[in-house]
Design an enzyme around this catalytic site. Sequence first.
Site, mmCIF file in Angstrom:
data_model
loop_
_atom_site.group_PDB
_atom_site.id
_atom_site.type_symbol
_atom_site.label_atom_id
_atom_site.label_comp_id
_atom_site.label_asym_id
_atom_site.label_seq_id
_atom_site.Cartn_x
_atom_site.Cartn_y
_atom_site.Cartn_z
ATOM 1 N N ARG A 73 -6.300 -4.059 6.441
ATOM 2 C CA ARG A 73 -5.682 -4.029 7.766
ATOM 3 C C ARG A 73 -6.612 -4.703 8.785
ATOM 4 O O ARG A 73 -7.816 -4.785 8.584
ATOM 5 C CB ARG A 73 -5.435 -2.586 8.200
ATOM 6 C CG ARG A 73 -4.433 -1.859 7.342
ATOM 7 C CD ARG A 73 -4.325 -0.385 7.740
ATOM 8 N NE ARG A 73 -3.342 0.294 6.902
ATOM 9 C CZ ARG A 73 -3.625 0.897 5.753
ATOM 10 N NH1 ARG A 73 -4.875 0.913 5.295
ATOM 11 N NH2 ARG A 73 -2.682 1.487 5.049
ATOM 12 N N LYS A 98 -7.029 4.173 7.015
ATOM 13 C CA LYS A 98 -5.899 4.928 7.554
ATOM 14 C C LYS A 98 -5.692 6.232 6.784
ATOM 15 O O LYS A 98 -5.302 7.248 7.346
ATOM 16 C CB LYS A 98 -4.641 4.045 7.459
ATOM 17 C CG LYS A 98 -3.426 4.602 8.146
ATOM 18 C CD LYS A 98 -2.276 3.642 8.013
ATOM 19 C CE LYS A 98 -1.005 4.233 8.561
ATOM 20 N NZ LYS A 98 0.145 3.351 8.353
ATOM 21 N N HIS A 160 -0.199 -8.063 10.616
ATOM 22 C CA HIS A 160 -0.010 -7.117 9.502
ATOM 23 C C HIS A 160 0.717 -7.778 8.329
ATOM 24 O O HIS A 160 0.578 -7.342 7.176
ATOM 25 C CB HIS A 160 0.759 -5.877 9.982
ATOM 26 C CG HIS A 160 0.714 -4.741 9.007
ATOM 27 N ND1 HIS A 160 -0.386 -3.931 8.853
ATOM 28 C CD2 HIS A 160 1.634 -4.296 8.115
ATOM 29 C CE1 HIS A 160 -0.143 -3.027 7.917
ATOM 30 N NE2 HIS A 160 1.078 -3.229 7.452
ATOM 31 N N ARG A 163 -1.130 -8.743 5.242
ATOM 32 C CA ARG A 163 -1.263 -7.691 4.224
ATOM 33 C C ARG A 163 -0.113 -7.817 3.214
ATOM 34 O O ARG A 163 -0.321 -7.716 2.011
ATOM 35 C CB ARG A 163 -1.250 -6.345 4.949
ATOM 36 C CG ARG A 163 -1.585 -5.140 4.114
ATOM 37 C CD ARG A 163 -1.834 -3.977 5.071
ATOM 38 N NE ARG A 163 -1.655 -2.688 4.452
ATOM 39 C CZ ARG A 163 -2.538 -2.085 3.671
ATOM 40 N NH1 ARG A 163 -3.679 -2.678 3.393
ATOM 41 N NH2 ARG A 163 -2.297 -0.904 3.159
ATOM 42 N N HIS A 186 -2.713 2.361 -0.879
ATOM 43 C CA HIS A 186 -1.523 3.199 -0.734
ATOM 44 C C HIS A 186 -1.635 4.403 -1.666
ATOM 45 O O HIS A 186 -2.034 4.269 -2.810
ATOM 46 C CB HIS A 186 -0.259 2.413 -1.089
ATOM 47 C CG HIS A 186 0.112 1.398 -0.054
ATOM 48 N ND1 HIS A 186 0.684 0.192 -0.378
ATOM 49 C CD2 HIS A 186 -0.006 1.402 1.291
ATOM 50 C CE1 HIS A 186 0.903 -0.495 0.731
ATOM 51 N NE2 HIS A 186 0.477 0.212 1.754
ATOM 52 N N TYR A 195 7.466 -4.961 -3.337
ATOM 53 C CA TYR A 195 6.967 -6.222 -3.887
ATOM 54 C C TYR A 195 7.349 -6.402 -5.355
ATOM 55 O O TYR A 195 7.049 -7.421 -5.949
ATOM 56 C CB TYR A 195 5.434 -6.280 -3.775
ATOM 57 C CG TYR A 195 4.934 -6.036 -2.370
ATOM 58 C CD1 TYR A 195 5.165 -6.967 -1.374
ATOM 59 C CD2 TYR A 195 4.251 -4.875 -2.049
ATOM 60 C CE1 TYR A 195 4.739 -6.733 -0.070
ATOM 61 C CE2 TYR A 195 3.821 -4.633 -0.756
ATOM 62 C CZ TYR A 195 4.068 -5.571 0.215
ATOM 63 O OH TYR A 195 3.637 -5.339 1.498
#
Length: 199
Positions: A73, A98, A160, A163, A186, A195
């Site tokens: 990020r 995050k 973003h 990413r 994640h 994806y």
Amino acid sequence: HMAALSHAYTIAIKEWGWVDDNPLRKVQKPKEPRGRVRFLSDEERENLLESCRNSEEPFLYSIVVLALSTGARKSEILNLTWGDIDLKRKVAVLQHTKNDERRALPLSGEALKCVKSLAEMRRIDTRLLFPDESGTKPILIRAPWQKVLKEAGVEDFKFHDLRHSAASYLAMSGASLVEIAEILGHKTLQMVKRYSHLS
């Protein structure tokens, strides 16, 4: 809005004892929109990187290359310090993410070259890789970023989305969803399923 209100009610019930019930329990939540997946075409990527190379902001090229290479990020990249970089092992370790978990970013190819180049002209008055003039905070890249997008002719693209581009390239090169989730940090596969069609 509903999630924020529901959370406020939960605190009002459990912690403050102001109310007895959460009225939002009875309201049907609308379906979440599909996640946005915008990534750079090969031509857009080349044009963008060329514009970044020619930018008046000398750090911009390295920042964008790191974003494209690692899927990190913007805040994770801008807050990197030299203590986070291990050139022998070729990794950058994100201390604050995050998800509040440390994450190692592999540095290879152009990204590694950029970090080595930054190390050669490193300022001694700051620990940051991308310091502003004062050396106390990371640089602000909003204006130069918007300028390079315009110059490169790349439309409807946010930082973003770099990413998403990184994840898309990984999927198209045969990486599994588990590997992509691990690299992007994640916790579930739900975020990276968008994806899967690219693989």
